[in-house]
Design an enzyme around this catalytic site. Structure first.
Site, PDB file in Angstrom:
ATOM      1  CD  GLU A 140       0.285  -1.162   2.836  1.00 35.09           C
ATOM      2  OE1 GLU A 140       0.173  -2.154   2.459  1.00 35.09           O
ATOM      3  OE2 GLU A 140       0.659  -1.249   3.659  1.00 35.09           O
ATOM      4  CG  ASP A 200     -13.647  18.324   6.856  1.00 35.39           C
ATOM      5  OD1 ASP A 200     -13.215  18.187   5.826  1.00 35.39           O
ATOM      6  OD2 ASP A 200     -13.289  17.486   7.944  1.00 35.39           O
ATOM      7  CE  LYS A 207      -9.549  17.805   5.689  1.00 37.68           C
ATOM      8  NZ  LYS A 207     -10.486  17.974   6.835  1.00 37.68           N
TER       9      LYS A 207
END
Ligand code: XMP
Length: 513
Positions: free
Chosen positions: A174, A230, A369
């Site tokens: 990853e 957000d 995010k």
């Protein structure tokens, strides 16, 4: 959310767990993170096509080691164990003796020598540069498994029991430093798990809107806008779903950055035509903060006052049943899985009083995010809002150390605005997680022209991070710092010194208070 093709990532406390889920999503497959010890039936209820066992800081042979529910191996699902996850497989299908402390621990880059491709390494070159981070290693492949690869310090750097689709790797596919990491993950997802690519932000937006419509029905919702990305994206999404039945409340507590109140008003009220109540409550906050020097006391007062203003505004709207919050996935994961060590303590709109009795609408709670930012872009929010650095709920109150005064706030805002302008001018703003100016309320001697000055110091702070849990100071070129410092001492009255903070987190924190 509709049942979709998905993968479950079981979290055993690795720093890379969220990254694994993000990488899977980047491949077009929805991934969800669950605590490593989640019961097998809860996992099965999500109908995943495969399970990834994450890495973790523990040692599988220790008595209190975190282990998955052994019944997960009876579900007939494909499994990929990464690092500690591979060691869990080696222990479960062999014995604890199969895992031991490595003579030579491997941290960082190393070469992987692939011996068998067995679908996982199909099309992958060998030797391959991979990223390792392990103290323990698998000594011997368990019965029924075959070794797929080795490295200098890991005799079993990858293994498999292909008929049962059980795979383990000691390295981290990853992370960016692993070559062809994406190809390896894609082999596992699309060849071994037989998944389809059906996760995209476009499909997320459509489904989220549908779900909000269902949840809110004919009801009314309020949303506290903070100026941050957000809450802005959450509001824009809910606005798409219920239009005028969403009222956004934006409280100016007098502790915002330069131009912030105006930008939010402009974007939401004029460009987006959202129902926006913008309240200038700055006097009220600053009065209550007068003479207060303790940072926690500042936070408490601001939180309390914020709730009071918010409640007054919400009750004047009347018949509100829902509260929209910009909770994002890392917040959920950090407080939700047993294995993660740190729990976030900061929340912008925490604990509204129970008597308000509002149901939460949290449309972003499955997004990272960067995904939130991309949704914001797709919804047409301007890049100034979407890419804005995170900003703490108590605002500049935690960046003026000690007592707040209008004069100190004025100086700080000016210095901060210059710093941001410089970062944007040199194309550095987006690569930095958060940058800001701090007024530590320290005065020092300087000289301007032929005069001695005794002025304020401004500290510049800029950090790189992925989640604010750890941070490194940003390596801003010296020339940019030099020009910025020059501008600040010349343009901000009463400031004669600029310092740059080069503390990492830990041991420092991002903010100064
Ligand atoms: P620290 O200073 O703890 O900050 O390293 C981590 C992240 O949280 C933000 N922060 C806050 N956010 N209320 C908030 O909403 C707060 O009281 C608060 N304190 C810090 C900080 O800006 C950084 O992004």
């Amino acid at each position: 959310m509709k049942q979709r093709e998905n993968v479950v990532v079981l979290d055993f406390g690795a720093q890379y767990t969220q990254l694994i889920a993000r990488r899977v999503r980047e491949c077009g497959v929805y991934a969800e993170i669950l605590s490593g010890t989640t019961p097998a039936d809860e996992i099965a209820a999500r109908s995943p096509a495969g399970i990834i066992l994450s890495g973790g800081p523990g040692s599988v042979y220790e008595p209190d080691a975190l282990r998955p529910d052994p019944k997960i191996y009876d579900l007939g699902l494909a499994v990929l164990g990464i690092c500690y996850g591979q060691q869990l497989l080696a222990q479960h299908f062999g014995s604890s003796k199969n895992v031991c402390r490595a003579k030579h621990q491997e941290y960082g880059r190393t070469h992987l020598h692939i011996e068998r491709s067995e679908r996982l390494f199909c099309g992958v070159k060998s030797p391959l540069q991979v990223w390792m981070s392990h103290a323990d290693r698998v000594k011997q492949v368990p019965d029924g498994f075959v070794r797929l690869a080795r490295s200098k310090a890991a005799p079993v750097a990858a293994m498999a029991r292909p008929e049962e689709r059980l795979y383990g790797v000691q390295f981290h596919p990853e992370v960016e430093h692993t070559e062809q990491g994406r190809a390896i993950l894609e082999n596992w997802l699309f060849d071994i798990c037989q998944l389809k690519r059906d996760w995209s932000l476009k499909s997320f937006i459509d489904e989220a809107i549908e779900q909000i419509v269902q949840q809110v029905g004919e009801g009314k919702a309020v949303c506290g806008l903070s100026g941050g990305v957000d809450s802005a994206v959450a509001a824009a999404l809910v606005d798409r779903a219920i239009g005028d039945r969403l009222v956004c409340i934006f409280v100016d507590h007098g502790l915002l950055r330069a131009g912030e109140f105006e930008t939010v008003r402009e974007v939401f009220s004029e460009q987006f035509d959202l129902n926006l109540v913008a309240v200038d409550a700055s006097d009220r906050f600053l009065d209550r903060l007068s003479g207060v020097t303790d940072p926690e006391e500042k936070r408490r007062i601001i939180g309390e006052e914020f709730i009071a203003v918010f409640e007054e505004q919400a009750s004047s709207i009347g018949d509100v049943d829902f509260l929209v919050q910009g909770t994002i996935y890392p917040d959920v994961v950090e407080s939700g899985t047993q294995s993660s060590a740190v729990i976030k303590s900061h929340h912008n709109v925490g604990g509204l009083p129970d008597h308000m009795d509002l149901q939460l609408v949290e449309p972003l709670k499955y997004l990272f995010k960067d995904e939130v930012r991309r949704v914001g872009e797709q919804l047409g929010l301007p890049s100034e809002v979407v890419w804005r650095h995170p900003f703490p709920g108590p605002g500049l109150a935690v960046r003026v150390l000690g007592e707040l005064t209008a004069d100190k706030l004025f100086k700080l805002r000016q210095a901060d605005a210059i710093f941001m302008e410089q970062l944007r001018r040199y194309g550095l703003y987006r690569d930095i997680w958060q940058a800001f100016a701090v007024l530590p309320d320290v005065r020092s001697v300087g000289v301007k022209g032929d005069h001695r000055t005794y002025g304020q110091t401004v500290v510049l702070r800029a950090v790189t991070s992925t989640d604010a849990m750890t941070a490194d100071w940003a390596r801003i070129p010296h020339e940019v710092l030099d020009e910025t410092a020059g501008r600040i001492v010349n343009e901000v009255d009463g400031v004669n010194r600029v310092a740059y903070d080069i503390t990492t987190k830990p041991p420092g924190t991002i903010e100064w208070e």
